[in-house]
Scaffold this motif. Structure first.
Motif, PDB file in Angstrom:
ATOM      1  N   GLY A 336       0.810  -1.213   0.000  1.00 36.34           N
ATOM      2  CA  GLY A 336       0.000   0.000   0.000  1.00 36.34           C
ATOM      3  C   GLY A 336       0.839   1.256   0.000  1.00 36.34           C
ATOM      4  O   GLY A 336       0.512   2.249  -0.657  1.00 36.34           O
ATOM      5  N   SER A 337       1.962   1.242   0.725  1.00 35.64           N
ATOM      6  CA  SER A 337       2.849   2.409   0.778  1.00 35.64           C
ATOM      7  C   SER A 337       3.568   2.627  -0.549  1.00 35.64           C
ATOM      8  O   SER A 337       3.788   3.763  -0.961  1.00 35.64           O
ATOM      9  N   LEU A 338       3.923   1.532  -1.220  1.00 32.53           N
ATOM     10  CA  LEU A 338       4.701   1.650  -2.455  1.00 32.53           C
ATOM     11  C   LEU A 338       3.839   1.852  -3.700  1.00 32.53           C
ATOM     12  O   LEU A 338       4.240   2.551  -4.628  1.00 32.53           O
ATOM     13  N   TYR A 339       2.648   1.248  -3.719  1.00 33.05           N
ATOM     14  CA  TYR A 339       1.824   1.265  -4.930  1.00 33.05           C
ATOM     15  C   TYR A 339       0.474   1.964  -4.748  1.00 33.05           C
ATOM     16  O   TYR A 339      -0.325   1.977  -5.689  1.00 33.05           O
ATOM     17  N   LYS A 340       0.193   2.506  -3.578  1.00 37.66           N
ATOM     18  CA  LYS A 340      -1.103   3.148  -3.302  1.00 37.66           C
ATOM     19  C   LYS A 340      -2.234   2.138  -3.551  1.00 37.66           C
ATOM     20  O   LYS A 340      -2.308   1.131  -2.909  1.00 37.66           O
ATOM     21  N   ASP A 341      -3.094   2.424  -4.536  1.00 33.61           N
ATOM     22  CA  ASP A 341      -4.228   1.530  -4.809  1.00 33.61           C
ATOM     23  C   ASP A 341      -3.979   0.609  -5.990  1.00 33.61           C
ATOM     24  O   ASP A 341      -4.863  -0.185  -6.347  1.00 33.61           O
ATOM     25  N   ASP A 342      -2.820   0.718  -6.595  1.00 32.59           N
ATOM     26  CA  ASP A 342      -2.534  -0.064  -7.803  1.00 32.59           C
ATOM     27  C   ASP A 342      -1.878  -1.398  -7.456  1.00 32.59           C
ATOM     28  O   ASP A 342      -0.768  -1.698  -7.905  1.00 32.59           O
ATOM     29  N   PHE A 343      -2.550  -2.198  -6.645  1.00 35.21           N
ATOM     30  CA  PHE A 343      -2.058  -3.530  -6.309  1.00 35.21           C
ATOM     31  C   PHE A 343      -3.216  -4.340  -5.746  1.00 35.21           C
ATOM     32  O   PHE A 343      -4.269  -3.798  -5.403  1.00 35.21           O
ATOM     33  N   SER A 344      -3.021  -5.652  -5.672  1.00 27.53           N
ATOM     34  CA  SER A 344      -3.999  -6.509  -5.004  1.00 27.53           C
ATOM     35  C   SER A 344      -3.255  -7.583  -4.225  1.00 27.53           C
ATOM     36  O   SER A 344      -2.172  -8.029  -4.624  1.00 27.53           O
ATOM     37  N   CYS A 358      -1.788 -14.625  -3.469  1.00 29.96           N
ATOM     38  CA  CYS A 358      -1.569 -14.000  -4.780  1.00 29.96           C
ATOM     39  C   CYS A 358      -1.314 -12.503  -4.601  1.00 29.96           C
ATOM     40  O   CYS A 358      -2.038 -11.826  -3.867  1.00 29.96           O
ATOM     41  N   ILE A 359      -0.307 -12.022  -5.294  1.00 27.32           N
ATOM     42  CA  ILE A 359       0.030 -10.590  -5.281  1.00 27.32           C
ATOM     43  C   ILE A 359       0.041 -10.090  -6.723  1.00 27.32           C
ATOM     44  O   ILE A 359       0.673 -10.685  -7.595  1.00 27.32           O
ATOM     45  N   ARG A 360      -0.673  -8.976  -6.950  1.00 24.38           N
ATOM     46  CA  ARG A 360      -0.619  -8.318  -8.258  1.00 24.38           C
ATOM     47  C   ARG A 360      -0.067  -6.920  -8.074  1.00 24.38           C
ATOM     48  O   ARG A 360      -0.582  -6.142  -7.275  1.00 24.38           O
ATOM     49  N   ILE A 361       0.983  -6.603  -8.821  1.00 20.10           N
ATOM     50  CA  ILE A 361       1.593  -5.275  -8.790  1.00 20.10           C
ATOM     51  C   ILE A 361       1.867  -4.826 -10.219  1.00 20.10           C
ATOM     52  O   ILE A 361       1.891  -5.666 -11.141  1.00 20.10           O
ATOM     53  N   PRO A 362       2.066  -3.548 -10.462  1.00 16.62           N
ATOM     54  CA  PRO A 362       2.387  -3.091 -11.819  1.00 16.62           C
ATOM     55  C   PRO A 362       3.681  -3.721 -12.334  1.00 16.62           C
ATOM     56  O   PRO A 362       4.633  -3.869 -11.573  1.00 16.62           O
ATOM     57  N   PHE A 363       3.683  -4.068 -13.616  1.00 19.69           N
ATOM     58  CA  PHE A 363       4.878  -4.629 -14.237  1.00 19.69           C
ATOM     59  C   PHE A 363       5.832  -3.490 -14.612  1.00 19.69           C
ATOM     60  O   PHE A 363       5.542  -2.688 -15.495  1.00 19.69           O
ATOM     61  N   GLU A 364       6.929  -3.410 -13.898  1.00 19.23           N
ATOM     62  CA  GLU A 364       7.938  -2.369 -14.129  1.00 19.23           C
ATOM     63  C   GLU A 364       9.290  -3.040 -14.360  1.00 19.23           C
ATOM     64  O   GLU A 364       9.589  -4.075 -13.781  1.00 19.23           O
ATOM     65  N   THR A 365      10.088  -2.429 -15.222  1.00 20.19           N
ATOM     66  CA  THR A 365      11.436  -2.974 -15.462  1.00 20.19           C
ATOM     67  C   THR A 365      12.440  -1.859 -15.356  1.00 20.19           C
ATOM     68  O   THR A 365      12.080  -0.680 -15.425  1.00 20.19           O
TER      69      THR A 365
END
Length: 365
Positions: A336-344, A358-365
């Motif tokens: 929550g601290s790192l991705y705000k609302d963009d995670f599950s 299960c963890i969903r986070i934005p795909f970043e490289t």
């Protein structure tokens, strides 16, 4: 193209250097302001008189205004430390005195230089510049306080953002480092048991792996993200330590897509999940158990899963609570601290038995 980019970069650096200090900012705006006054005044009276003597008078008036308003800066700086009423009185008195002095200088320049010593018969002609001078000095004062207040608000905002950022970073670090004592206690306990059982070589190997894992844990900033391949290397070290404890009772299955290896993830985000699986699943099964770790890319998201085949647990509304457990809650707070609302973050029962996280986070490289 490169030359243009370099030129723009150099120009930007010069402008930043120009306004990086309040002292330099004041002198720049002060000079540009009075220079602009001279230009606008000359253009406005261009049809009135085009002779060089008129331009000379305008330059003298602008220079006099530039010179006379400099002391106001220091007077206002001291006045801002007074009470509001006293500050208002000092500001009004200073503006009035400077405006009168500037009007006197303008009259001298006009009647002595431009009119060549001509004296008007009407006495009030000497005071025609006073009102204009008051308006001009009043505008200078308004701009000064406006810029000063803007700078103060900007500084307060920067301090507030800096304090908020520091608190945010400290919170994330606390969440990450809060997990280390649990793992460290279990590992040292296992090493102590190995020493008592006189399995010194195994204990030495375990200490070496523990050292490598803790070095990784301390070297990686909890605020920054790391490629998943580095995270897998750290988890491999961790699992090698646990393998010493459980030997053949612990089986690990990896399923990582090649494209997911370079995805950025929070450091040691999966370690608490694996630790939970070992504590509540593998250790509860006499014949041992299996932990499956997968990482896959779906569009713009990275999906991470940790599954075990243990006895499972009671899950309500996608949440599982355990006594004295901090791992799952910490993971959610970190995400929550790192991705705000963009995670599950979801927990469910696995089939035929066990727990799946299960963890969903934005795909970043």
């Amino acid at each position: 193209m490169l030359i243009s980019l370099n030129f723009n970069g150099i120009s930007k650096m010069k402008w930043q250097a120009l306004f990086e200090t309040r002292e330099r900012l004041f002198w720049t705006l002060h000079t540009l302001g009075w220079g602009g006054f001279a230009v606008i005044y000359y253009i406005g009276s261009f049809l009135h008189d085009m002779r060089s003597v008129w331009l000379f008078v305008i330059i003298l008036n602008a220079y006099a205004g530039w010179l006379l308003t400099i002391p106001l800066r220091y007077i206002f700086a001291r006045a801002m430390k007074l009470s509001p009423l006293k500050m208002l009185m000092v500001v009004l008195a200073s503006v009035y005195i400077v405006a009168l002095m500037w009007a006197l200088v303008k009259n001298v320049n006009y009647w002595e230089i431009y009119k060549k010593g001509y004296r008007p018969e009407e006495w009030y002609m000497y005071f025609t510049n006073t009102v204009n001078s008051l308006i001009m000095i009043g505008c200078w004062t308004g701009l000064y306080f406006g810029i000063k207040n803007y700078q103060m608000l900007l500084k307060e905002k920067q301090n507030s953002l800096r304090a908020s950022t520091m608190a945010h970073q400290a919170h994330i670090k606390m969440l990450r480092y809060q997990l280390n004592p649990h793992f460290l206690f279990n590992t040292l306990n296992a090493i102590s048991t190995l020493i008592l059982m006189k399995e010194n070589k195994t204990a030495e190997s375990m200490v070496s792996r523990l050292s490598d894992f803790l070095r990784y844990s301390l070297d990686k900033d909890p605020i920054k993200k790391v490629p998943l391949r580095q995270e897998i290397e750290a988890l491999t070290l961790y699992l090698a330590i646990e393998k010493v404890r459980f030997e053949d009772r612990l089986t690990v299955i990896w399923d990582v897509q090649p494209t997911a290896n370079e995805a950025l993830v929070p450091s040691l985000i999966l370690q608490p999940l694996i630790e939970n699986s070992i504590k509540y699943a593998i250790s509860k099964l006499e014949e041992g158990g299996c932990i499956a770790i997968s990482a896959k890319v779906f569009g713009r998201d990275l999906m991470l899963e940790v599954t075990d085949n243990g006895p499972g647990a009671d899950i309500k509304d996608g949440q599982m609570y355990r006594e004295n457990g901090v791992g799952l809650q910490n993971i959610q707070e970190r995400l929550g601290s790192l991705y705000k609302d963009d995670f599950s973050f979801s927990i469910s029962n696995s089939q035929p038995s066990g727990i799946k996280v299960c963890i969903r986070i934005p795909f970043e490289t």
